[in-house]
Design an enzyme around this catalytic site. Sequence first.
Site, PDB file in Angstrom:
ATOM      1  N   ARG A 138      10.330 -27.073 -25.813  1.00 53.82           N
ATOM      2  CA  ARG A 138      11.417 -26.455 -25.055  1.00 53.82           C
ATOM      3  C   ARG A 138      12.513 -26.048 -26.027  1.00 53.82           C
ATOM      4  O   ARG A 138      12.983 -26.851 -26.838  1.00 53.82           O
ATOM      5  CB  ARG A 138      11.970 -27.392 -23.994  1.00 53.82           C
ATOM      6  CG  ARG A 138      13.104 -26.709 -23.220  1.00 53.82           C
ATOM      7  CD  ARG A 138      13.325 -27.224 -21.838  1.00 53.82           C
ATOM      8  NE  ARG A 138      14.274 -26.346 -21.155  1.00 53.82           N
ATOM      9  CZ  ARG A 138      14.379 -26.218 -19.859  1.00 53.82           C
ATOM     10  NH1 ARG A 138      13.586 -26.907 -19.069  1.00 53.82           N
ATOM     11  NH2 ARG A 138      15.265 -25.403 -19.326  1.00 53.82           N
ATOM     12  N   ASP A 154      13.764 -21.031 -23.550  1.00 55.01           N
ATOM     13  CA  ASP A 154      15.091 -21.179 -22.929  1.00 55.01           C
ATOM     14  C   ASP A 154      16.206 -20.775 -23.893  1.00 55.01           C
ATOM     15  O   ASP A 154      16.051 -20.893 -25.114  1.00 55.01           O
ATOM     16  CB  ASP A 154      15.257 -22.642 -22.496  1.00 55.01           C
ATOM     17  CG  ASP A 154      16.417 -22.815 -21.537  1.00 55.01           C
ATOM     18  OD1 ASP A 154      16.907 -21.810 -20.985  1.00 55.01           O
ATOM     19  OD2 ASP A 154      16.847 -23.963 -21.358  1.00 55.01           O
ATOM     20  N   GLY A 155      17.315 -20.348 -23.333  1.00 55.97           N
ATOM     21  CA  GLY A 155      18.521 -20.110 -24.137  1.00 55.97           C
ATOM     22  C   GLY A 155      18.820 -18.649 -24.431  1.00 55.97           C
ATOM     23  O   GLY A 155      19.738 -18.344 -25.189  1.00 55.97           O
ATOM     24  N   LEU A 197      -6.843 -16.116 -30.070  1.00 54.64           N
ATOM     25  CA  LEU A 197      -5.796 -16.847 -29.339  1.00 54.64           C
ATOM     26  C   LEU A 197      -5.802 -16.465 -27.857  1.00 54.64           C
ATOM     27  O   LEU A 197      -5.912 -15.288 -27.527  1.00 54.64           O
ATOM     28  CB  LEU A 197      -4.427 -16.485 -29.941  1.00 54.64           C
ATOM     29  CG  LEU A 197      -3.212 -17.124 -29.253  1.00 54.64           C
ATOM     30  CD1 LEU A 197      -3.096 -18.598 -29.627  1.00 54.64           C
ATOM     31  CD2 LEU A 197      -1.921 -16.383 -29.625  1.00 54.64           C
ATOM     32  N   GLU A 241      11.765 -20.057  -9.408  1.00 60.34           N
ATOM     33  CA  GLU A 241      13.202 -20.253  -9.123  1.00 60.34           C
ATOM     34  C   GLU A 241      14.061 -19.138  -9.726  1.00 60.34           C
ATOM     35  O   GLU A 241      15.232 -18.979  -9.365  1.00 60.34           O
ATOM     36  CB  GLU A 241      13.675 -21.609  -9.678  1.00 60.34           C
ATOM     37  CG  GLU A 241      13.182 -22.818  -8.884  1.00 60.34           C
ATOM     38  CD  GLU A 241      11.677 -23.070  -9.018  1.00 60.34           C
ATOM     39  OE1 GLU A 241      11.134 -22.931 -10.138  1.00 60.34           O
ATOM     40  OE2 GLU A 241      11.037 -23.386  -7.993  1.00 60.34           O
ATOM     41  N   ARG A 289      14.217 -30.907 -20.024  1.00 61.18           N
ATOM     42  CA  ARG A 289      13.651 -30.851 -18.675  1.00 61.18           C
ATOM     43  C   ARG A 289      12.343 -30.061 -18.728  1.00 61.18           C
ATOM     44  O   ARG A 289      12.169 -29.204 -19.573  1.00 61.18           O
ATOM     45  CB  ARG A 289      14.566 -30.039 -17.733  1.00 61.18           C
ATOM     46  CG  ARG A 289      15.813 -30.672 -17.298  1.00 61.18           C
ATOM     47  CD  ARG A 289      16.476 -29.777 -16.241  1.00 61.18           C
ATOM     48  NE  ARG A 289      16.922 -28.511 -16.794  1.00 61.18           N
ATOM     49  CZ  ARG A 289      18.045 -28.343 -17.479  1.00 61.18           C
ATOM     50  NH1 ARG A 289      18.840 -29.365 -17.702  1.00 61.18           N
ATOM     51  NH2 ARG A 289      18.381 -27.151 -17.940  1.00 61.18           N
ATOM     52  N   HIS A 300      17.508 -11.589 -23.403  1.00 57.91           N
ATOM     53  CA  HIS A 300      16.105 -11.547 -22.969  1.00 57.91           C
ATOM     54  C   HIS A 300      15.292 -10.606 -23.876  1.00 57.91           C
ATOM     55  O   HIS A 300      14.146 -10.879 -24.199  1.00 57.91           O
ATOM     56  CB  HIS A 300      16.005 -11.098 -21.514  1.00 57.91           C
ATOM     57  CG  HIS A 300      16.578 -12.100 -20.554  1.00 57.91           C
ATOM     58  ND1 HIS A 300      16.324 -13.453 -20.645  1.00 57.91           N
ATOM     59  CD2 HIS A 300      17.403 -11.966 -19.483  1.00 57.91           C
ATOM     60  CE1 HIS A 300      16.949 -14.101 -19.679  1.00 57.91           C
ATOM     61  NE2 HIS A 300      17.624 -13.217 -18.955  1.00 57.91           N
ATOM     62  N   ARG A 304      18.437 -15.501  -9.573  1.00 65.52           N
ATOM     63  CA  ARG A 304      19.369 -14.827 -10.499  1.00 65.52           C
ATOM     64  C   ARG A 304      19.798 -13.476  -9.926  1.00 65.52           C
ATOM     65  O   ARG A 304      19.134 -12.943  -9.033  1.00 65.52           O
ATOM     66  CB  ARG A 304      18.700 -14.654 -11.856  1.00 65.52           C
ATOM     67  CG  ARG A 304      18.429 -15.994 -12.493  1.00 65.52           C
ATOM     68  CD  ARG A 304      17.883 -15.882 -13.877  1.00 65.52           C
ATOM     69  NE  ARG A 304      17.704 -17.214 -14.417  1.00 65.52           N
ATOM     70  CZ  ARG A 304      17.699 -17.515 -15.699  1.00 65.52           C
ATOM     71  NH1 ARG A 304      17.834 -16.566 -16.604  1.00 65.52           N
ATOM     72  NH2 ARG A 304      17.541 -18.760 -16.097  1.00 65.52           N
ATOM     73  N   GLY A 312      20.190 -16.448 -22.483  1.00 66.92           N
ATOM     74  CA  GLY A 312      21.520 -16.091 -21.973  1.00 66.92           C
ATOM     75  C   GLY A 312      22.617 -16.627 -22.878  1.00 66.92           C
ATOM     76  O   GLY A 312      23.585 -15.915 -23.208  1.00 66.92           O
ATOM     77  N   ARG A 360      23.541 -10.847 -20.825  1.00 63.05           N
ATOM     78  CA  ARG A 360      22.356 -11.721 -20.846  1.00 63.05           C
ATOM     79  C   ARG A 360      21.075 -10.957 -21.158  1.00 63.05           C
ATOM     80  O   ARG A 360      20.181 -11.483 -21.816  1.00 63.05           O
ATOM     81  CB  ARG A 360      22.210 -12.422 -19.489  1.00 63.05           C
ATOM     82  CG  ARG A 360      23.337 -13.375 -19.183  1.00 63.05           C
ATOM     83  CD  ARG A 360      23.167 -13.974 -17.790  1.00 63.05           C
ATOM     84  NE  ARG A 360      21.900 -14.662 -17.675  1.00 63.05           N
ATOM     85  CZ  ARG A 360      21.661 -15.892 -18.127  1.00 63.05           C
ATOM     86  NH1 ARG A 360      22.617 -16.577 -18.715  1.00 63.05           N
ATOM     87  NH2 ARG A 360      20.473 -16.434 -17.987  1.00 63.05           N
TER      88      ARG A 360
HETATM   89  C1  FPP Z   1      15.349 -18.638 -20.085  1.00 64.17           C
HETATM   90  O1  FPP Z   1      16.572 -18.378 -20.727  1.00 64.17           O
HETATM   91  C2  FPP Z   1      14.488 -17.486 -20.208  1.00 64.17           C
HETATM   92  C3  FPP Z   1      13.992 -16.771 -19.158  1.00 64.17           C
HETATM   93  C4  FPP Z   1      14.265 -17.109 -17.753  1.00 64.17           C
HETATM   94  C5  FPP Z   1      13.159 -15.576 -19.378  1.00 64.17           C
HETATM   95  C6  FPP Z   1      12.200 -15.619 -20.523  1.00 64.17           C
HETATM   96  C7  FPP Z   1      11.900 -14.225 -20.930  1.00 64.17           C
HETATM   97  C8  FPP Z   1      11.738 -13.795 -22.198  1.00 64.17           C
HETATM   98  C9  FPP Z   1      11.681 -14.670 -23.369  1.00 64.17           C
HETATM   99  C10 FPP Z   1      11.636 -12.363 -22.551  1.00 64.17           C
HETATM  100  C11 FPP Z   1      10.697 -11.563 -21.809  1.00 64.17           C
HETATM  101  C12 FPP Z   1       9.287 -11.736 -22.129  1.00 64.17           C
HETATM  102  C13 FPP Z   1       8.368 -11.363 -21.251  1.00 64.17           C
HETATM  103  C14 FPP Z   1       6.942 -11.317 -21.635  1.00 64.17           C
HETATM  104  C15 FPP Z   1       8.748 -11.009 -19.860  1.00 64.17           C
HETATM  105  P1  FPP Z   1      17.898 -18.369 -19.848  1.00 64.17           P
HETATM  106  O2  FPP Z   1      18.135 -16.986 -19.406  1.00 64.17           O
HETATM  107  O3  FPP Z   1      17.793 -19.372 -18.760  1.00 64.17           O
HETATM  108  O4  FPP Z   1      18.968 -18.804 -20.914  1.00 64.17           O
HETATM  109  P2  FPP Z   1      20.283 -19.672 -20.638  1.00 64.17           P
HETATM  110  O5  FPP Z   1      19.846 -21.037 -20.204  1.00 64.17           O
HETATM  111  O6  FPP Z   1      20.936 -19.686 -21.980  1.00 64.17           O
HETATM  112  O7  FPP Z   1      21.083 -18.941 -19.607  1.00 64.17           O
END
Ligand code: FPP
Length: 230
Positions: free
Chosen positions: A177, A13-14, A124, A60, A183, A30, A64, A16, A26
């Site tokens: 997390r 998470d995080g 792994l 969910e 959460r 990613h 986006r 964005g 954003r």
């Molecule tokens: C949550 O951060 C992250 C995601 C919804 C996507 C996770 C994807 C990656 C780590 C990169 C891609 C890797 C692969 C293998 C597809 P958020 O966007 O909700 O961040 P925020 O809460 O700060 O908005």
Amino acid sequence: MNYGARHVAIIMDGNGRWAAAQGEPRVVGHRAGMEALRRIVRAAPSLGVEYLSVYAFSTENWKRPAEEVAALMDLLVEYLRSETDELDREHVRMLFIGERTALPPVCQEEMERAVRRTAGNTGLKLVIAMNYGGRDEIVRAVRRMIKGELDAGRVDEDVVGAYLDTAGIPDPDLVIRASGEMRLSNYMLWQTAYAEIYVAPQYWPDFDGDVLRQALEAFSQRERRFGGLG
Ligand code: FPP
């Protein structure tokens, strides 16, 4: 070093907020998140981790904006195309959980290819959750049980577990997390019944082997009683 956590499940998470903090869109977050994933996959085996599960796209996340959804799908394809050969050399076995048929065909093809290519590996196990939701997984399992006309008296916890996407994968010992949020966000709801939870303050793009080691050290101090008295 082995901290006793066979299966570590990570909520990445995080991305964005990391991007916003640098005035970037954003999707830049990613992409940086994908780099963090590369680092963590490399660090995990030497820390005694046998199964690493990462939440890449939830059921969910379709809510986006379309461009962000498309960017995440593209990143998965890029990750698989650029990483599978190297992961194969490192004996990593790649697995996916989630409802695949709703994903773009190119994603499904690359996922299939990665699974086939690494199927014989004994290092792994990297489990990527893609269009995954814990509730959706349980609903799909129940549907298959009913379709197979499974006798109600035969259904127990092992049977339910065998119908889930994670059949054959041990339950997570530790859920990590990123970004300080407390959460589960629909991640492995059944499987995390007795998982320890560690919330790291760092945004996911700032994760590295040191953060993973700190989480595992904290895990190794926990007393797990599984509902008993220890
Ligand atoms: C949550 O951060 C992250 C995601 C919804 C996507 C996770 C994807 C990656 C780590 C990169 C891609 C890797 C692969 C293998 C597809 P958020 O966007 O909700 O961040 P925020 O809460 O700060 O908005």
